[in-house]
Scaffold this active site. Structure first.
Site, mmCIF file in Angstrom:
data_model
loop_
_atom_site.group_PDB
_atom_site.id
_atom_site.type_symbol
_atom_site.label_atom_id
_atom_site.label_comp_id
_atom_site.label_asym_id
_atom_site.label_seq_id
_atom_site.Cartn_x
_atom_site.Cartn_y
_atom_site.Cartn_z
ATOM 1 N N HIS A 1 0.812 -1.218 0.000
ATOM 2 C CA HIS A 1 0.000 0.000 0.000
ATOM 3 C C HIS A 1 0.846 1.269 0.000
ATOM 4 C CE1 HIS A 1 -2.925 -2.684 2.483
ATOM 5 N NE2 HIS A 1 -3.126 -2.854 1.197
ATOM 6 N N LYS B 1 6.645 5.927 7.616
ATOM 7 C CA LYS B 1 6.151 5.045 8.674
ATOM 8 C C LYS B 1 7.310 4.473 9.467
ATOM 9 C CE LYS B 1 2.162 3.596 5.974
ATOM 10 N NZ LYS B 1 1.502 2.494 5.279
ATOM 11 N N TYR C 1 2.454 1.187 14.213
ATOM 12 C CA TYR C 1 3.278 2.092 13.424
ATOM 13 C C TYR C 1 2.858 3.535 13.601
ATOM 14 C CZ TYR C 1 -0.455 1.134 9.950
ATOM 15 O OH TYR C 1 -1.649 0.948 9.306
ATOM 16 N N ASP D 1 -6.671 -5.980 -2.018
ATOM 17 C CA ASP D 1 -5.280 -6.343 -2.281
ATOM 18 C C ASP D 1 -5.136 -7.348 -3.419
ATOM 19 O OD1 ASP D 1 -4.353 -4.562 -0.410
ATOM 20 O OD2 ASP D 1 -3.947 -6.061 1.130
#
Length: 181
Positions: free
Chosen positions: A62, A71, A131, A168
């Protein structure tokens, strides 16, 4: 107190925190702005996220199109194989990937700058993944590339068919995507 390991891709780091432990347990810092800035990682994190997934779940790959996110990722329970794919058009490593096993045991972290696709597969029975992001998540802005894109060639250390979300399964290959960072 961290050890910052550069990877083969500019800007992506594997980070090991200093862990202080004894028979009672352990303590560690998971982020320290001063230490990160001294290592050249000058981010202003604005959102924290957490997910829990079962063995074989693959999330990714992603990115956000107009609101890309850096991130800082880690695992607080279980084990995952985490991947970053360079989508920066002018980068010498465009389309290349780097991966690392993150676990509650090794306590490693993965710093992924803006301009990357990100994903992971769960290797343990379950895993909790946390995260920090330097921009807010915008669901309408999300994009992705196929997790098994042959041109990218990620070698996932999971030999069964992964469990994917419907979205996905529909991402384009990198060569067919319109993404440019």
């Amino acid at each position: 107190m961290f050890t910052f390991h550069k990877t083969d891709i500019e800007g992506v780091y594997i980070i090991e925190p200093k862990v202080f432990g004894d028979e009672r347990g352990y303590f560690m810092e998971t982020y320290n702005e001063k230490d990160f800035k001294e290592a050249g990682l000058d981010y202003c994190f604005v959102q924290d996220n957490q997910s829990k997934s079962h063995k074989g779940v693959l999330r990714g790959l992603h990115y956000q199109r107009n609101h890309p996110q850096a991130k800082l990722v880690r695992v607080i329970q279980g084990e995952v194989f985490d991947v970053a794919v360079d989508l920066r058009k002018n980068s010498p490593t465009y389309g290349k990937w780097v991966g690392v096993v993150l676990s509650s045991e090794n306590k490693k972290m993965f710093m992924i700058p803006r301009g990357f696709a990100h994903g992971f597969v769960v290797l343990s029975e379950t895993a909790e993944f946390v995260y920090k992001c330097d921009d807010i998540y915008h669901p309408e802005d999300e994009g992705g590339i196929m997790w098994n894109d042959p041109d990218v060639g990620v070698i996932w250390p999971y030999n069964e068919e992964p469990s994917l979300s419907e979205k996905d399964t529909k991402h384009p290959l990198l060569r067919d995507s319109k993404i440019s960072f």
